[in-house]
Write a protein that holds these residues in place. Structure first.
Motif, PDB file in Angstrom:
ATOM      1  N   GLU A 155      58.627  22.907  24.149  1.00 51.04           N
ATOM      2  CA  GLU A 155      58.703  24.270  24.926  1.00 51.04           C
ATOM      3  C   GLU A 155      60.056  24.379  25.974  1.00 51.04           C
ATOM      4  OE1 GLU A 155      55.115  24.649  27.284  1.00 51.04           O
ATOM      5  OE2 GLU A 155      53.817  24.313  25.442  1.00 51.04           O
ATOM      6  N   ILE A 156      60.989  25.100  25.258  1.00 49.59           N
ATOM      7  CA  ILE A 156      62.113  25.068  25.801  1.00 49.59           C
ATOM      8  C   ILE A 156      62.377  26.593  26.568  1.00 49.59           C
ATOM      9  CG2 ILE A 156      64.794  24.988  25.480  1.00 49.59           C
ATOM     10  CD1 ILE A 156      63.781  23.264  23.034  1.00 49.59           C
ATOM     11  N   PHE A 157      62.605  26.305  27.910  1.00 53.29           N
ATOM     12  CA  PHE A 157      63.101  27.735  28.747  1.00 53.29           C
ATOM     13  C   PHE A 157      64.479  27.561  29.319  1.00 53.29           C
ATOM     14  CE2 PHE A 157      58.511  26.505  28.906  1.00 53.29           C
ATOM     15  CZ  PHE A 157      58.015  27.816  28.433  1.00 53.29           C
ATOM     16  N   ALA A 158      65.226  26.839  29.000  1.00 51.49           N
ATOM     17  CA  ALA A 158      66.680  26.600  29.191  1.00 51.49           C
ATOM     18  C   ALA A 158      67.616  26.740  28.024  1.00 51.49           C
ATOM     19  CB  ALA A 158      67.024  25.488  30.000  1.00 51.49           C
ATOM     20  N   ASP A 159      68.783  27.244  28.141  1.00 52.44           N
ATOM     21  CA  ASP A 159      69.491  27.652  26.860  1.00 52.44           C
ATOM     22  C   ASP A 159      70.665  26.714  26.539  1.00 52.44           C
ATOM     23  OD1 ASP A 159      71.224  28.087  28.894  1.00 52.44           O
ATOM     24  OD2 ASP A 159      71.327  30.297  28.499  1.00 52.44           O
ATOM     25  N   ASP A 160      70.974  25.584  27.689  1.00 49.39           N
ATOM     26  CA  ASP A 160      72.086  24.792  27.233  1.00 49.39           C
ATOM     27  C   ASP A 160      71.389  23.281  27.187  1.00 49.39           C
ATOM     28  OD1 ASP A 160      74.440  23.284  27.032  1.00 49.39           O
ATOM     29  OD2 ASP A 160      75.108  23.572  28.898  1.00 49.39           O
ATOM     30  N   VAL A 161      70.787  23.043  26.175  1.00 48.62           N
ATOM     31  CA  VAL A 161      70.115  21.601  25.773  1.00 48.62           C
ATOM     32  C   VAL A 161      70.193  21.164  24.419  1.00 48.62           C
ATOM     33  CG1 VAL A 161      68.319  22.470  27.413  1.00 48.62           C
ATOM     34  CG2 VAL A 161      67.890  22.747  25.162  1.00 48.62           C
ATOM     35  N   THR A 162      70.001  19.611  24.003  1.00 45.76           N
ATOM     36  CA  THR A 162      69.838  19.483  22.997  1.00 45.76           C
ATOM     37  C   THR A 162      68.293  18.741  22.543  1.00 45.76           C
ATOM     38  OG1 THR A 162      72.179  18.932  23.071  1.00 45.76           O
ATOM     39  CG2 THR A 162      70.910  17.682  21.348  1.00 45.76           C
ATOM     40  N   CYS A 163      67.794  19.490  21.734  1.00 45.33           N
ATOM     41  CA  CYS A 163      66.224  19.010  21.747  1.00 45.33           C
ATOM     42  C   CYS A 163      65.989  19.046  20.060  1.00 45.33           C
ATOM     43  CB  CYS A 163      65.079  19.883  22.436  1.00 45.33           C
ATOM     44  SG  CYS A 163      65.402  19.961  24.259  1.00 45.33           S
ATOM     45  N   GLY A 164      65.215  18.072  19.860  1.00 48.10           N
ATOM     46  CA  GLY A 164      64.656  17.950  18.395  1.00 48.10           C
ATOM     47  C   GLY A 164      63.440  17.187  18.115  1.00 48.10           C
ATOM     48  N   HIS A 165      62.593  17.566  17.066  1.00 45.71           N
ATOM     49  CA  HIS A 165      61.549  16.633  16.920  1.00 45.71           C
ATOM     50  C   HIS A 165      61.398  16.479  15.232  1.00 45.71           C
ATOM     51  CE1 HIS A 165      59.027  19.865  15.568  1.00 45.71           C
ATOM     52  NE2 HIS A 165      59.367  20.548  16.815  1.00 45.71           N
ATOM     53  N   GLY A 166      60.694  15.492  15.027  1.00 42.13           N
ATOM     54  CA  GLY A 166      60.215  15.483  13.479  1.00 42.13           C
ATOM     55  C   GLY A 166      59.067  14.522  13.328  1.00 42.13           C
ATOM     56  N   ALA A 167      58.338  14.657  11.842  1.00 40.56           N
ATOM     57  CA  ALA A 167      57.379  13.920  11.839  1.00 40.56           C
ATOM     58  C   ALA A 167      57.084  13.778  10.059  1.00 40.56           C
ATOM     59  CB  ALA A 167      56.104  14.772  12.300  1.00 40.56           C
ATOM     60  N   THR A 168      56.677  12.502   9.951  1.00 44.96           N
ATOM     61  CA  THR A 168      56.730  12.171   8.427  1.00 44.96           C
ATOM     62  C   THR A 168      55.333  11.609   8.098  1.00 44.96           C
ATOM     63  OG1 THR A 168      57.731  10.108   8.492  1.00 44.96           O
ATOM     64  CG2 THR A 168      59.048  11.945   8.277  1.00 44.96           C
ATOM     65  N   THR A 169      54.692  11.550   7.144  1.00 42.69           N
ATOM     66  CA  THR A 169      53.511  10.862   6.846  1.00 42.69           C
ATOM     67  C   THR A 169      53.724  10.278   5.283  1.00 42.69           C
ATOM     68  OG1 THR A 169      52.073  11.937   8.450  1.00 42.69           O
ATOM     69  CG2 THR A 169      51.013  10.834   6.509  1.00 42.69           C
ATOM     70  N   GLY A 170      53.190   9.027   4.952  1.00 43.40           N
ATOM     71  CA  GLY A 170      53.628   8.488   3.491  1.00 43.40           C
ATOM     72  C   GLY A 170      52.873   7.381   3.442  1.00 43.40           C
ATOM     73  N   ALA A 171      52.873   6.729   2.327  1.00 41.70           N
ATOM     74  CA  ALA A 171      52.495   5.454   2.013  1.00 41.70           C
ATOM     75  C   ALA A 171      53.423   4.346   1.828  1.00 41.70           C
ATOM     76  CB  ALA A 171      51.522   5.825   0.277  1.00 41.70           C
ATOM     77  N   LEU A 172      52.861   3.164   1.557  1.00 41.02           N
ATOM     78  CA  LEU A 172      53.676   2.085   1.191  1.00 41.02           C
ATOM     79  C   LEU A 172      54.605   2.245  -0.163  1.00 41.02           C
ATOM     80  CD1 LEU A 172      51.751  -0.918   1.954  1.00 41.02           C
ATOM     81  CD2 LEU A 172      53.677  -0.086   3.449  1.00 41.02           C
ATOM     82  N   ASP A 173      56.054   1.887   0.081  1.00 37.03           N
ATOM     83  CA  ASP A 173      56.848   2.218  -1.329  1.00 37.03           C
ATOM     84  C   ASP A 173      56.387   1.428  -2.179  1.00 37.03           C
ATOM     85  OD1 ASP A 173      58.998   2.152  -3.078  1.00 37.03           O
ATOM     86  OD2 ASP A 173      60.251   2.968  -1.322  1.00 37.03           O
ATOM     87  N   GLU A 174      55.940   1.937  -3.593  1.00 40.15           N
ATOM     88  CA  GLU A 174      55.487   1.138  -4.536  1.00 40.15           C
ATOM     89  C   GLU A 174      56.652   0.259  -5.147  1.00 40.15           C
ATOM     90  OE1 GLU A 174      52.606   0.506  -5.703  1.00 40.15           O
ATOM     91  OE2 GLU A 174      51.534   1.736  -4.543  1.00 40.15           O
ATOM     92  N   SER A 175      57.676   0.599  -5.182  1.00 36.94           N
ATOM     93  CA  SER A 175      58.824   0.043  -5.767  1.00 36.94           C
ATOM     94  C   SER A 175      59.114  -1.227  -4.784  1.00 36.94           C
ATOM     95  CB  SER A 175      60.163   0.864  -5.810  1.00 36.94           C
ATOM     96  OG  SER A 175      60.562   1.315  -4.565  1.00 36.94           O
TER      97      SER A 175
END
Length: 438
Positions: free
Chosen positions: A366-386
């Motif tokens: 929720e950003i109400f200012a214009d001079d900012v550096t913001c970011g987000h990310g989300a991942t979901t997965g299983a164990l790598d079979e290789s």
């Protein structure tokens, strides 16, 4: 927050319990009464309240258990045995048993200069208006915070003077003795002066035989200008227990707050915290891990309130979920209109080890200012079979290979713990969870 007005199914018995317990509740009678009335207006939170959408306590917990009795000699003996497995090398231990401070199990002698430790009961009964105002500063619109405000029985109040650098970590240990199904209500506070440094550990454990209980805890932290607090929180409650905890952290100018939390115990847990920037140039690092299996449900909900300019925050969260476990992460970064030059980032990753495992990741900006550096990310997965095949081909069993990959997955968060002994404590807790997997 959207509030759905609904009565708790057991609202009347809880009202009776509050009336009966009032003789055991120290000080602040009017504030307690107001807080309980605030709780009663909503009752146990449910999915119609947006912030509780994924943790419906009306369905999961159903009722609030009666207040736990003060621990007797047998309970203290059981707690002492449990503490032997949870010691932190070099830490000053402050122990709460069944929600009551246990001086005989705590280390109060030889306090470092500039360090003061009192019980919550003493502070409330002393009637210090300024301290009481800060103790009741948590958001009473949150029903579980309001209930904790009404019912809190004991805790510790820690004050660290300006310029003090504590060489010894402080460890608050919550022990459930398991004498009978009951609820414990505790609240603690840490006030860190200017130009000061401290490390705080919170541990939640169960004595042998403790199974069904509810731990309702909250922590209020104020970090002064140019000060640093390292915070570690480990939840290893009984698998049949409920742990509902809240936090309120306020940072002064040029302060640094580094916090790590890990949940590997409790059948149902919810940790909700608000971190507020009150001074410019401050930094927050939050790291968390959920290690869940069986039917465990763990919810971490964080609100990062950037209200002033030139502050930075980083959130890294990991969840490993097996069997029918359910992990929830809700992270909200709020950048107020005057908080220019804010630098805020959030990343959450979930590793699912079975088809029935679930992970809910809800990052918000929720950003109400214009001079900012913001970011987000989300991942979901299983164990790598290789990678599993690679490790199996080199002689590891399937369980050993999985454990190695899981350790690597959560390692980034655990490595944020600065203190070597505390990092080892977190690693040991993670290893106990891995060894217990079928």
């Amino acid at each position: 927050m959207n509030v759905a007005v609904a009565k708790n199914e057991t609202g009347r018995p809880l009202s009776d319990s509050f009336a009966v317990a009032r003789d055991r509740l120290p000080g602040a009678a009017e504030a307690r009464r107001a807080a309980f009335e605030a709780y009663e207006r909503t009752g146990l939170p449910n999915r119609r309240i947006e912030d509780w959408k994924y943790t419906d306590l009306r369905a999961l917990m159903r009722e609030v258990l009666p207040l736990a009795p003060a621990p007797d000699a047998a309970a203290l003996t059981k707690a002492a045995s449990a503490l032997k497995l949870q010691g932190v090398k070099g830490a000053r231990r402050l122990v709460l048993v069944d929600g009551v401070f246990a001086p005989k199990l705590s280390e109060l002698g030889g306090l470092e200069k500039g360090l003061a430790v009192r019980t919550l009961r003493d502070v409330l009964e002393a009637g210090d208006a300024a301290l009481q105002a800060q103790l009741f500063s948590l958001d009473s619109d949150n029903p579980m915070v309001a209930l904790n405000s009404a019912m809190m029985t004991d805790g510790v109040v820690i004050e660290i003077a300006n310029g003090v650098v504590l060489t010894q970590p402080l460890q608050i240990v919550h022990v459930a003795s398991g004498a009978a199904p009951a609820a414990m209500f505790t609240r603690s506070m840490l006030r860190l002066g200017k130009d000061a440094t401290a490390t705080l550990v919170e541990s939640y454990i169960a004595a042998d035989g403790a199974r069904t209980y509810q731990a309702h805890d909250s922590l209020v932290v104020a970090i002064g200008d140019n000060s640093r607090l390292d915070h570690v929180r480990l939840v290893e409650d009984s698998r049949e227990a409920f742990n509902i905890s809240s936090g309120m952290v306020t940072l002064g100018a040029h302060a640094h707050f580094n916090t790590f939390g890990m949940v590997s115990g409790a059948g149902v847990s919810r940790y909700q915290a608000t971190i507020a920037f009150a001074g410019e140039g401050s930094t927050v690092e939050t790291n968390g891990v959920n290690l869940l299996n069986g039917k465990q449900h763990a919810d971490t909900t964080l609100f990062m309130d950037h209200a002033v300019p030139h502050c930075a925050s980083r959130e890294v969260f990991r969840a490993v979920v097996d069997d029918s476990g359910h992990s929830v992460f809700q992270g909200r970064i709020i950048v107020q209109p005057h908080a220019q030059k804010t630098d805020a980032k959030m990343m959450t990753r979930a590793l699912l080890l079975s088809d029935e495992a679930e992970a809910v990741n809800k990052p918000e900006l929720e950003i109400f200012a214009d001079d900012v550096t913001c970011g987000h990310g989300a991942t979901t997965g299983a164990l790598d079979e290789s990678l599993l095949f690679y490790l199996r081909a080199r002689g590891l069993s399937e369980k050993e290979a999985q454990a190695l990959l899981i350790q690597a997955f959560v390692g980034e968060a655990i490595e944020s713990v600065v203190n070597d002994d505390l990092r080892e404590l977190a690693i040991t807790a993670a290893q106990r969870w891995l060894e217990a997997r079928a």
